[in-house]
Design a protein around this motif. Structure first.
Motif, PDB file in Angstrom:
ATOM      1  N   ALA A 165       0.736  -1.147  -0.039  1.00  0.00           N
ATOM      2  CA  ALA A 165      -0.137   0.106   0.012  1.00  0.00           C
ATOM      3  C   ALA A 165       0.748   1.318  -0.149  1.00  0.00           C
ATOM      4  O   ALA A 165       1.964   1.224   0.928  1.00  0.00           O
ATOM      5  CB  ALA A 165      -0.998  -0.004   1.122  1.00  0.00           C
ATOM      6  N   ALA A 166       0.573   2.503  -0.894  1.00  0.00           N
ATOM      7  CA  ALA A 166       1.145   3.317  -1.110  1.00  0.00           C
ATOM      8  C   ALA A 166       0.734   4.388   0.244  1.00  0.00           C
ATOM      9  O   ALA A 166      -0.570   4.443   0.183  1.00  0.00           O
ATOM     10  CB  ALA A 166       1.085   4.079  -2.385  1.00  0.00           C
ATOM     11  N   PRO A 167       1.627   4.879   1.127  1.00  0.00           N
ATOM     12  CA  PRO A 167       1.086   5.646   1.918  1.00  0.00           C
ATOM     13  C   PRO A 167       0.476   7.159   1.660  1.00  0.00           C
ATOM     14  O   PRO A 167       1.296   7.528   0.639  1.00  0.00           O
ATOM     15  CB  PRO A 167       2.512   5.788   2.926  1.00  0.00           C
ATOM     16  N   ALA A 168      -0.264   7.653   2.693  1.00  0.00           N
ATOM     17  CA  ALA A 168      -0.901   8.780   2.039  1.00  0.00           C
ATOM     18  C   ALA A 168      -0.051  10.004   2.820  1.00  0.00           C
ATOM     19  O   ALA A 168       0.827   9.631   3.691  1.00  0.00           O
ATOM     20  CB  ALA A 168      -2.117   9.057   2.210  1.00  0.00           C
ATOM     21  N   GLY A 169      -0.339  11.239   2.596  1.00  0.00           N
ATOM     22  CA  GLY A 169       0.329  12.222   3.118  1.00  0.00           C
ATOM     23  C   GLY A 169       1.614  12.819   2.590  1.00  0.00           C
ATOM     24  O   GLY A 169       1.901  12.342   1.455  1.00  0.00           O
TER      25      GLY A 169
ATOM     26  N   GLY B 219       8.774   4.469  -4.088  1.00  0.00           N
ATOM     27  CA  GLY B 219       9.170   2.986  -4.174  1.00  0.00           C
ATOM     28  C   GLY B 219       8.364   2.150  -4.623  1.00  0.00           C
ATOM     29  O   GLY B 219       8.256   1.104  -5.317  1.00  0.00           O
ATOM     30  N   HIS B 220       6.813   2.392  -3.895  1.00  0.00           N
ATOM     31  CA  HIS B 220       5.894   1.668  -4.477  1.00  0.00           C
ATOM     32  C   HIS B 220       5.358   1.776  -5.768  1.00  0.00           C
ATOM     33  O   HIS B 220       4.849   0.750  -6.457  1.00  0.00           O
ATOM     34  CB  HIS B 220       4.560   1.794  -3.313  1.00  0.00           C
ATOM     35  N   ALA B 221       5.522   2.991  -6.071  1.00  0.00           N
ATOM     36  CA  ALA B 221       5.162   3.168  -7.654  1.00  0.00           C
ATOM     37  C   ALA B 221       6.008   2.391  -8.393  1.00  0.00           C
ATOM     38  O   ALA B 221       5.765   1.842  -9.672  1.00  0.00           O
ATOM     39  CB  ALA B 221       5.393   4.707  -7.968  1.00  0.00           C
ATOM     40  N   GLU B 222       7.540   2.408  -8.271  1.00  0.00           N
ATOM     41  CA  GLU B 222       8.355   1.589  -9.204  1.00  0.00           C
ATOM     42  C   GLU B 222       8.093  -0.050  -9.053  1.00  0.00           C
ATOM     43  O   GLU B 222       8.011  -0.746  -9.892  1.00  0.00           O
ATOM     44  CB  GLU B 222       9.639   1.978  -8.563  1.00  0.00           C
ATOM     45  N   TRP B 223       7.853  -0.338  -7.692  1.00  0.00           N
ATOM     46  CA  TRP B 223       7.356  -1.681  -7.557  1.00  0.00           C
ATOM     47  C   TRP B 223       6.074  -2.068  -8.398  1.00  0.00           C
ATOM     48  O   TRP B 223       5.937  -3.078  -8.880  1.00  0.00           O
ATOM     49  CB  TRP B 223       7.160  -1.968  -6.210  1.00  0.00           C
TER      50      TRP B 223
ATOM     51  N   ARG C  68      16.779  -0.260  -9.073  1.00  0.00           N
ATOM     52  CA  ARG C  68      15.711   0.764  -9.978  1.00  0.00           C
ATOM     53  C   ARG C  68      14.943   1.246  -8.620  1.00  0.00           C
ATOM     54  O   ARG C  68      14.428   2.481  -8.672  1.00  0.00           O
ATOM     55  CB  ARG C  68      14.810  -0.149 -10.787  1.00  0.00           C
ATOM     56  N   LEU C  69      14.300   0.374  -7.637  1.00  0.00           N
ATOM     57  CA  LEU C  69      13.486   0.858  -6.577  1.00  0.00           C
ATOM     58  C   LEU C  69      14.282   1.767  -5.587  1.00  0.00           C
ATOM     59  O   LEU C  69      13.755   2.835  -5.255  1.00  0.00           O
ATOM     60  CB  LEU C  69      12.857  -0.516  -5.817  1.00  0.00           C
ATOM     61  N   GLU C  70      15.574   1.418  -5.628  1.00  0.00           N
ATOM     62  CA  GLU C  70      16.327   2.096  -4.588  1.00  0.00           C
ATOM     63  C   GLU C  70      16.633   3.303  -5.268  1.00  0.00           C
ATOM     64  O   GLU C  70      16.662   4.516  -4.442  1.00  0.00           O
ATOM     65  CB  GLU C  70      17.606   1.401  -4.313  1.00  0.00           C
ATOM     66  N   ARG C  71      16.963   3.440  -6.479  1.00  0.00           N
ATOM     67  CA  ARG C  71      16.972   4.479  -7.012  1.00  0.00           C
ATOM     68  C   ARG C  71      15.874   5.739  -6.998  1.00  0.00           C
ATOM     69  O   ARG C  71      16.167   6.902  -6.906  1.00  0.00           O
ATOM     70  CB  ARG C  71      17.692   4.645  -8.524  1.00  0.00           C
ATOM     71  N   ALA C  72      15.028   5.095  -7.259  1.00  0.00           N
ATOM     72  CA  ALA C  72      13.657   5.922  -7.150  1.00  0.00           C
ATOM     73  C   ALA C  72      13.288   6.602  -5.762  1.00  0.00           C
ATOM     74  O   ALA C  72      13.181   7.791  -5.462  1.00  0.00           O
ATOM     75  CB  ALA C  72      12.545   5.224  -7.268  1.00  0.00           C
TER      76      ALA C  72
END
Length: 227
Positions: A67-71, A82-86, A102-106
């Motif tokens: 789940a991508a956190p809000a705020g 990170g979640h967007a790339e995942w 790629r996740l870490e770079r984001a």
């Protein structure tokens, strides 16, 4: 009857000083006010960033739920990156290590972007800390030269004649130090603290990227791919 001693109070020294010395004192007073305004602002900002970096580090020890956190804030923005790339998944030609990178770079980019917002004001602190003593010294030299000119005009070298001019000149140096010392201390402290926050956040981003990369991700065609 002895003449009254000269008034050497700070206000009297300021009012009696030469116009150039008064200008120097005014510049240094403004620099000191700017310094303390930056100190108060950076204290609040860095305290918030340190709290968010700790929250991000805590997320690195928790199994990601997808789940991508809000705020807003450092932790939320970094986790969303990170979640967007995942969610985009792994490419067919992409290895697990490349996917993790790629996740870490984001997330590292998100961390850098968030921490960059705390940098404005720090260069001004460094400038105030390094330049203020020289501005004060300029006022001192000018004041002493003006005092010597007065001595030559009056042809009187008594202490009562010399003391006010010398005191005015030295007062400019004192104001320069009052502006420079807090600025230098604050700059060194905040630069070190910001570097520590950056290291903690980047380490947490790397750990989270590793956890996300170990979870099943979608390949480019939308099929599930297990590592």
């Amino acid at each position: 009857m002895n003449p009254a001693p000269p008034d050497l109070s700070p206000l009297a020294l300021l009012l009696q000083a030469d116009i150039v010395v008064q200008a120097v004192m005014a510049v240094l007073a403004l620099a000191s006010l700017a310094c303390w305004a930056i100190i108060l602002e950076k204290t609040v900002v860095l305290r918030r960033l340190a709290r968010e970096a700790r929250a991000l580090a805590a997320q690195a020890r928790v199994r990601p739920d997808g789940a991508a956190p809000a705020g807003e804030g450092l932790a939320a923005v970094t986790l969303r990156a990170g979640h967007a790339e995942w969610r985009e998944g792994r490419d067919h030609a992409e290895t697990a290590g490349e996917f993790r990178d790629r996740l870490e770079r984001a997330m590292r980019g998100a961390v850098t972007q968030e921490l960059r917002q705390a940098e404005p004001g720090l260069p001004l602190l460094a400038t105030i800390g390094s330049v203020s003593p020289f501005i004060g010294l300029f006022g001192t030299v000018w004041g002493i030269m003006h005092s010597f000119s007065g001595i030559a005009a009056q042809q009187d070298t008594s202490l009562a004649t010399v003391a006010p001019g010398i005191a005015e000149a030295l007062f400019a140096t004192a104001i320069g130090l009052v502006a420079a010392i807090p600025a230098t201390i604050a700059y060194n402290r905040y630069a070190t603290r910001l570097s520590r926050i950056r290291q903690e956040a980047l380490a947490a981003a790397g750990a989270i990227a590793g956890r996300l990369a170990r979870r099943p991700a979608l390949v480019a065609g939308g099929r599930a791919a297990a590592e």
